[in-house]
Design a protein around this motif. Sequence first.
Motif, PDB file in Angstrom:
ATOM      1  N   GLN A 199       0.829  -1.204   0.000  1.00 12.55           N
ATOM      2  CA  GLN A 199       0.000   0.000   0.000  1.00 12.55           C
ATOM      3  C   GLN A 199       0.865   1.257   0.000  1.00 12.55           C
ATOM      4  O   GLN A 199       0.564   2.223  -0.695  1.00 12.55           O
ATOM      5  CB  GLN A 199      -0.925   0.021   1.217  1.00 12.55           C
ATOM      6  N   LYS A 200       1.939   1.229   0.768  1.00 15.57           N
ATOM      7  CA  LYS A 200       2.840   2.386   0.812  1.00 15.57           C
ATOM      8  C   LYS A 200       3.502   2.616  -0.541  1.00 15.57           C
ATOM      9  O   LYS A 200       3.653   3.752  -0.973  1.00 15.57           O
ATOM     10  CB  LYS A 200       3.903   2.198   1.893  1.00 15.57           C
ATOM     11  N   ARG A 201       3.891   1.518  -1.217  1.00 21.73           N
ATOM     12  CA  ARG A 201       4.552   1.629  -2.527  1.00 21.73           C
ATOM     13  C   ARG A 201       3.608   2.179  -3.590  1.00 21.73           C
ATOM     14  O   ARG A 201       4.022   2.913  -4.476  1.00 21.73           O
ATOM     15  CB  ARG A 201       5.045   0.255  -2.993  1.00 21.73           C
ATOM     16  N   THR A 202       2.350   1.791  -3.523  1.00 21.92           N
ATOM     17  CA  THR A 202       1.411   2.151  -4.584  1.00 21.92           C
ATOM     18  C   THR A 202       0.621   3.421  -4.305  1.00 21.92           C
ATOM     19  O   THR A 202      -0.135   3.862  -5.166  1.00 21.92           O
ATOM     20  CB  THR A 202       0.432   0.994  -4.861  1.00 21.92           C
ATOM     21  N   SER A 203       0.772   3.996  -3.126  1.00 21.64           N
ATOM     22  CA  SER A 203       0.069   5.254  -2.864  1.00 21.64           C
ATOM     23  C   SER A 203       0.911   6.396  -3.407  1.00 21.64           C
ATOM     24  O   SER A 203       2.133   6.375  -3.351  1.00 21.64           O
ATOM     25  CB  SER A 203      -0.212   5.437  -1.372  1.00 21.64           C
ATOM     26  N   GLY A 204       0.245   7.368  -3.973  1.00 22.65           N
ATOM     27  CA  GLY A 204       0.953   8.492  -4.586  1.00 22.65           C
ATOM     28  C   GLY A 204       1.597   9.390  -3.537  1.00 22.65           C
ATOM     29  O   GLY A 204       1.064   9.587  -2.448  1.00 22.65           O
ATOM     30  N   LEU A 205       2.739   9.922  -3.877  1.00 22.31           N
ATOM     31  CA  LEU A 205       3.439  10.860  -3.012  1.00 22.31           C
ATOM     32  C   LEU A 205       2.673  12.178  -2.974  1.00 22.31           C
ATOM     33  O   LEU A 205       2.252  12.686  -4.011  1.00 22.31           O
ATOM     34  CB  LEU A 205       4.853  11.100  -3.560  1.00 22.31           C
ATOM     35  N   VAL A 206       2.482  12.723  -1.771  1.00 24.20           N
ATOM     36  CA  VAL A 206       1.819  14.013  -1.613  1.00 24.20           C
ATOM     37  C   VAL A 206       2.816  14.951  -0.949  1.00 24.20           C
ATOM     38  O   VAL A 206       3.312  14.690   0.140  1.00 24.20           O
ATOM     39  CB  VAL A 206       0.532  13.900  -0.762  1.00 24.20           C
ATOM     40  N   ARG A 207       3.096  16.047  -1.640  1.00 22.10           N
ATOM     41  CA  ARG A 207       4.066  17.031  -1.171  1.00 22.10           C
ATOM     42  C   ARG A 207       3.322  18.271  -0.701  1.00 22.10           C
ATOM     43  O   ARG A 207       2.369  18.716  -1.333  1.00 22.10           O
ATOM     44  CB  ARG A 207       5.005  17.376  -2.332  1.00 22.10           C
ATOM     45  N   GLN A 208       3.760  18.832   0.435  1.00 25.55           N
ATOM     46  CA  GLN A 208       3.180  20.082   0.937  1.00 25.55           C
ATOM     47  C   GLN A 208       3.679  21.228   0.069  1.00 25.55           C
ATOM     48  O   GLN A 208       4.874  21.449  -0.043  1.00 25.55           O
ATOM     49  CB  GLN A 208       3.573  20.321   2.395  1.00 25.55           C
ATOM     50  N   ALA A 209       2.766  21.961  -0.542  1.00 26.41           N
ATOM     51  CA  ALA A 209       3.118  23.085  -1.409  1.00 26.41           C
ATOM     52  C   ALA A 209       3.250  24.359  -0.582  1.00 26.41           C
ATOM     53  O   ALA A 209       2.739  24.447   0.535  1.00 26.41           O
ATOM     54  CB  ALA A 209       2.054  23.270  -2.483  1.00 26.41           C
TER      55      ALA A 209
END
Length: 125
Positions: free
Chosen positions: A94-104
């Motif tokens: 699940q960690k590998r396939t979840s998209g990275l979310v970056r704080q803008a």
Amino acid sequence: MLILIENIFLQKLENRRKAIDGTPLRPSDVEKAKEILCSPHALDFMSSEESDQENQGPGPKPRKRLRLSWERKKLSNLKEALDRQHQSSMSAKQKRTSGLVRQAEEFSNRMPPEGSPSWAVRLGE
């Protein structure tokens, strides 16, 4: 595209609701988290997200989270704690396939939900 974004918000909201019980928060913070996450405006407290064009690559599409100018630190800390709890409960796949979310650095143009608790939002500051 709107349906996909709404589904992401609904999933994130559900993940945070589930994480409440496993997070080592003080009882008063648990109540505050429930106040926000179980309110009729719960989705309005979610940060806006959009595609992150800067970090495109193979795999899940990365996203960037826009900051809410009206959000108090207490609320953002509670959301971060719940997100960390959810992350720790995920499997390696699940960690590998979840998209990275970056704080803008950018802010969302959304306004705070009507009737928001004063501990959660800055009103007129």
